[in-house]
Design a protein around this motif. Structure first.
Motif: not given
Length: 595
Positions: A208-220
């Motif tokens: 996209g044209s704007n910044a984003m905030v991302a948090q990868p996660f993993a769960v069991i």
């Protein structure tokens, strides 16, 4: 101090170690009342373990996520075979693992362990199933995803794309891809090794044209309905390593009561353990994460591993790599992963305080198994090695007993002379010991040496998956399980299984017989003690019957070798037995005179 007394002390002390060690350790090294800290944390999703996409104008703040509804008791359970056949899947085929990845939600929810079978019956052809899809009776799965803001994110209903001929093997990694409606690109690259590790590399590309905030996660995500129970000797349930220390203090009950529980310190790995099996998430080294355990209700629990929020500029990408261990707790495999950089992974097996003693035993057993091809034979050979190593100590014990008996007349004279002055009597007795160079505790040394040996072998037999389903001979098909033949049901001819202590098998009977002869070989000077010692072998027969067949095999072999050793040492010291018989006769006459 005679050998019978030493033996009964050894039995009592061994029982205290077996049944009281945990209580003693909790008494002197108590755990805090609240073993975990309940805190607000990233609330990663529940059933499908993926977040619902945030609204375009008012998405959730960084570090939060929405929840999908968990499966409730009113919802019918799904059939495993139907569930595995209904969704698009990528096959997993590796030397130790087999199964598939569900393209809907990117779930690793189908995994069996090819090196281990469910039973030893019918040839043991069915491999142990570890992971199963959401909604099935034994729900247990892992998933990798993202939460954040400023973009659209995949959720539990997202169907990922993959090449038509994709198949996850050690030689062929698989990459799942999905492009969000706003153009943001997501990819999960899976790799698998020859043992039990699956590596997931999560990449998000901000187009996209704007910044984003991302948090990868993993769960069991799993149910505890079929989880093994924790015991005083073995922890099962939530487990993790935090700041280079494995946390064994969190149980399913703790998580259910607190709602959310966490280990203290930075996360090295986090997951769930059963008796022989383990699932664990290992974060990327150097990346900041938060982790916790939480209850989802209806017997469902989850281990969360969430990376800290990252700003992803327009045109930039963010990548995080997380490992998923899903397999058997084979100590060699776990140690190899620890050597490769996973902190304390070899300690996922709950060795306890005697680890320094137990792990060498397991190593020796495995070497003997490699030579003999039979773990029962390996246990017998180990017992022979132990007795050979302790033989010089046994000789010293007999020498000490002989010296003690030799000074008995002088001891009696001192006791008679100073019977009204106890301190003086003790002083003179100690002086006699010193003059005659006699150690009154010399006969007790073998007891304190055999206690940790017995306990270490017990834990090795109980904890080591390497001994699971290993046969000995004839009817003994599993040395890690109790003797399956029982006297009360005529060794299987009658259609019922005797309960608990009444499940007496041939090994337990042999234990009682060999211990009876062992007691009988050593005359006891006190007639009352003699009656107790004659009764004790049959009590121990009932007490030990439910223990692992391998442990009884060790004890029976040890008793037989002890009998041979005693016969040999008595042949070299015939006066010892004669003196014991003489003392017993004198005490019997004294008791008759009093009566």
């Amino acid at each position: 101090m005679n050998d019978n007394r030493n033996l009964i002390i050894a039995v009592i002390l061994s029982a205290l170690v077996l049944f009281g060690w945990d209580a003693v350790m909790n008494r002197f090294y108590p755990q805090p009342d609240t073993a975990v800290e309940v805190a607000e944390a990233v609330d990663a999703p529940v059933e499908g373990a993926a977040s619902a996409p945030p609204a375009a104008t008012s998405g959730p703040a960084p570090g939060t996520a929405t929840q999908d509804a968990p499966i409730h008791a009113t919802q019918p359970k799904r059939d495993l075979d139907t569930e595995l056949a209904s969704a698009g899947r990528v096959e997993i085929e590796a030397p130790s693992l087999a199964g598939s990845i569900n393209l809907k939600g990117a779930l690793i929810d189908d995994l069996v362990l090819r090196r281990h079978t469910t039973t030893i019956e019918d040839g043991g052809e069915d491999p142990v199933r570890l992971l199963a899809p959401a909604g099935t009776e034994a729900q247990y799965f892992a998933q990798f995803g993202w939460v954040g803001s400023g973009a659209s994110f995949p959720d539990s209903k997202t169907v990922w794309e993959v090449a038509d001929d994709a198949r996850l093997t050690p030689e062929t990694p698989v990459t799942l891809q999905w492009t969000a409606p706003d153009g943001t690109g997501y990819a999960i690259r899976f790799e698998i090794d020859d043992d039990y590790m699956i590596q997931a590399t999560q990449t998000v590309a901000n187009r996209g044209s704007n910044a984003m905030v991302a948090q990868p996660f993993a769960v069991i995500n799993r149910t505890d309905r079929f989880a093994d129970n924790s015991t005083w000797i073995m922890h099962t349930g939530p487990i993790g390593a935090f700041d280079d220390a494995v946390e064994f203090g969190i149980g399913y009950d703790d998580v259910e009561e607190a709602g959310t529980a966490r280990g203290e310190g930075d996360t090295d790995w986090i997951g769930f353990t059963d008796h022989y099996w383990l699932s664990a998430l290992i974060p990327q080294q150097g990346a900041s994460t938060d982790s916790d355990f939480r209850t989802l209700g209806n017997t469902l629990f989850r281990a969360d591993l969430v990376y800290d929020p990252s700003n992803v500029a327009a045109g930039a990408t963010l990548t995080r790599t997380t490992d998923l261990f899903a397999g058997a707790k084979e100590d060699g495999v776990l140690d190899a992963y620890e050597d490769a950089g996973i902190a304390n992974f070899g300690h996922a097996i709950d060795w306890g305080w005697f680890e320094w003693f137990e792990r060498p035993f397991l190593w020796i057993l495995k070497q003997l198994y490699a030579l003999s091809g039979n773990f029962g034979v390996a246990i017998i050979l180990l017992t022979v090695l132990i007795r050979a190593a302790l033989f010089p100590i046994a000789q010293k014990q007999f020498a000490s007993m002989a010296a003690m008996r030799a000074i008995q007349p002088k001891m009696k004279a001192l006791q008679e002379r100073y019977k009204d002055d106890k301190p003086k009597m003790q002083q003179e007795v100690m002086a006699l010991y010193k003059k005659e160079k006699v150690n009154p505790l010399g006969g007790c040394l073998p007891i304190f040496i055999q206690m940790p040996i017995f306990f270490a072998l017990y834990k090795v037999l109980m904890l080591s998956v390497e001994l699971r389903h290993k046969p000995f001979v004839l009817w003994i098909k599993d040395l890690s399980a109790p003797d399956p033949a029982h006297v009360l049901n005529l060794f299987g001819l009658l259609p019922f299984d005797p309960p608990g202590l009444l499940a007496i098998g041939p090994l337990a009977i042999l234990l009682g017989i060999t211990m009876y002869f062992q007691f009988s070989m050593n005359p006891i000077s006190d007639p009352v003690q003699e009656k107790i010692f004659k009764f004790m072998p049959w009590v121990l027969m009932f007490v030990m019957a439910p223990f692992a067949a391998g442990l009884l095999l060790y004890w029976v072999t040890n008793n037989i070798l002890t009998l041979a050793q005693q016969k040999y040492l008595y042949s070299k010291n015939p006066q010892l037995r004669e003196m014991a018989l003489k003392e017993r006769e004198e005490k019997r006459k004294a008791l008759e005179a009093k009566g």
